[in-house]
Motif scaffolding. Structure first.
Motif, short mmCIF file in Angstrom:
data_model
loop_
_atom_site.label_atom_id
_atom_site.label_comp_id
_atom_site.label_asym_id
_atom_site.label_seq_id
_atom_site.Cartn_x
_atom_site.Cartn_y
_atom_site.Cartn_z
N TYR A 176 33.83 37.13 34.99
CA TYR A 176 33.93 38.51 35.47
C TYR A 176 35.26 38.70 36.19
CZ TYR A 176 32.58 36.63 40.06
OH TYR A 176 32.53 35.91 41.22
N THR A 177 35.56 39.95 36.49
CA THR A 177 36.79 40.27 37.21
C THR A 177 36.52 40.27 38.70
OG1 THR A 177 37.48 41.68 35.36
CG2 THR A 177 38.67 41.95 37.43
N ASP A 178 37.31 39.52 39.44
CA ASP A 178 37.19 39.42 40.88
C ASP A 178 37.32 40.81 41.52
OD1 ASP A 178 37.34 37.82 43.48
OD2 ASP A 178 39.23 38.95 43.53
N PHE A 179 36.40 41.15 42.39
CA PHE A 179 36.37 42.49 42.96
C PHE A 179 37.54 42.76 43.92
CE2 PHE A 179 31.60 42.25 42.16
CZ PHE A 179 31.75 42.73 40.88
N GLN A 180 38.01 41.74 44.61
CA GLN A 180 39.19 41.94 45.46
C GLN A 180 40.42 42.23 44.59
OE1 GLN A 180 39.02 42.35 48.74
NE2 GLN A 180 36.82 42.04 48.49
N TRP A 181 40.47 41.60 43.44
CA TRP A 181 41.56 41.86 42.49
C TRP A 181 41.47 43.29 41.99
CZ3 TRP A 181 42.25 43.31 37.44
CH2 TRP A 181 43.52 43.06 36.90
N ILE A 182 40.24 43.75 41.71
CA ILE A 182 40.05 45.15 41.28
C ILE A 182 40.53 46.10 42.38
CG2 ILE A 182 38.33 46.91 40.73
CD1 ILE A 182 36.71 44.67 39.31
N ALA A 183 40.21 45.79 43.62
CA ALA A 183 40.65 46.65 44.75
C ALA A 183 42.17 46.73 44.77
CB ALA A 183 40.12 46.09 46.06
N ARG A 184 42.84 45.60 44.62
CA ARG A 184 44.31 45.61 44.60
C ARG A 184 44.84 46.35 43.39
NH1 ARG A 184 43.19 40.45 46.20
NH2 ARG A 184 43.67 39.56 44.15
N ARG A 185 44.21 46.12 42.25
CA ARG A 185 44.65 46.77 41.00
C ARG A 185 44.67 48.28 41.15
NH1 ARG A 185 41.43 46.93 35.22
NH2 ARG A 185 43.07 47.99 34.10
N MET A 197 30.52 43.34 49.73
CA MET A 197 29.12 43.37 49.31
C MET A 197 29.00 43.11 47.81
SD MET A 197 25.90 43.67 49.75
CE MET A 197 25.60 44.36 51.35
N ALA A 198 29.82 43.79 47.02
CA ALA A 198 29.79 43.60 45.56
C ALA A 198 30.11 42.14 45.21
CB ALA A 198 30.77 44.55 44.89
N SER A 199 31.06 41.54 45.92
CA SER A 199 31.42 40.14 45.67
C SER A 199 30.24 39.21 45.97
CB SER A 199 32.63 39.74 46.52
OG SER A 199 33.77 40.46 46.10
#
Length: 167
Positions: free
Chosen positions: A130-139, A151-153
């Motif tokens: 899966y795609t790391d959620f912190q990476w998604i936040a930065r993206r 929480m999602a992580s």
């Protein structure tokens, strides 16, 4: 000659960079994960491919998370006369949580709901990806939803933990 030397140097730098960006995170009693600099998180399952998919779906249901669909990519490939090792994409989410990211940046809808890929490699090892959620936040430049991303992580870690055979 200079062109060949430049290509060789670039290939070496790429290989070094890729090696440095690959982080293996095995910790006693925890997940065996590989996190790559591009935001991909891979967790090795201790179950067969079909058991892994079943365990993930069961855990998602037990947590009361909305399950949207399962896409059997191997079957789709086979129908197109293409050989593909077992590969299934699970799509699920919690709209009250996931839409928090989309309200922060509508482009985050590219990454929500959650996508969890189950694959089997040539050695027969099964992986959840899966795609790391912190990476998604930065993206997506989302800086106002840190608690929601944490929480999602925790939830995705808990879901993938169901395939490791550890409590």
């Amino acid at each position: 000659m200079l062109n060949i030397m430049l290509r060789s140097a670039m290939a070496v730098l790429f290989a070094i960079g890729f090696t440095l960006s690959l982080t293996h995170v095995p910790q006693a009693g925890q997940l065996t994960q590989t996190v790559i600099d591009d935001g991909i998180v891979r967790t090795k399952s201790n179950y067969t491919f079909s058991e892994t998919v079943d365990r993930l779906k069961q855990d998602i249901a037990t947590k009361g998370i909305m399950f949207f669909t399962e896409i059997d990519q191997s079957k789709l490939a086979s129908n197109a006369n293409v050989a593909l090792p077992p590969s299934t994409l699970l799509i699920f989410g919690n709209p009250p949580l996931g839409t928090q990211f989309i309200t922060a940046n509508p482009n985050a809808g590219l990454d929500w709901p959650v996508r969890l890929l189950v694959t089997e490699d040539s050695n027969g090892h099964v992986w959840t990806v899966y795609t790391d959620f912190q990476w998604i936040a930065r993206r997506h430049g989302i800086t106002t939803r840190d608690a929601q991303f944490r929480m999602a992580s925790k939830v995705i870690d808990s879901i993938t933990l169901s395939t490791t055979g550890r409590p």
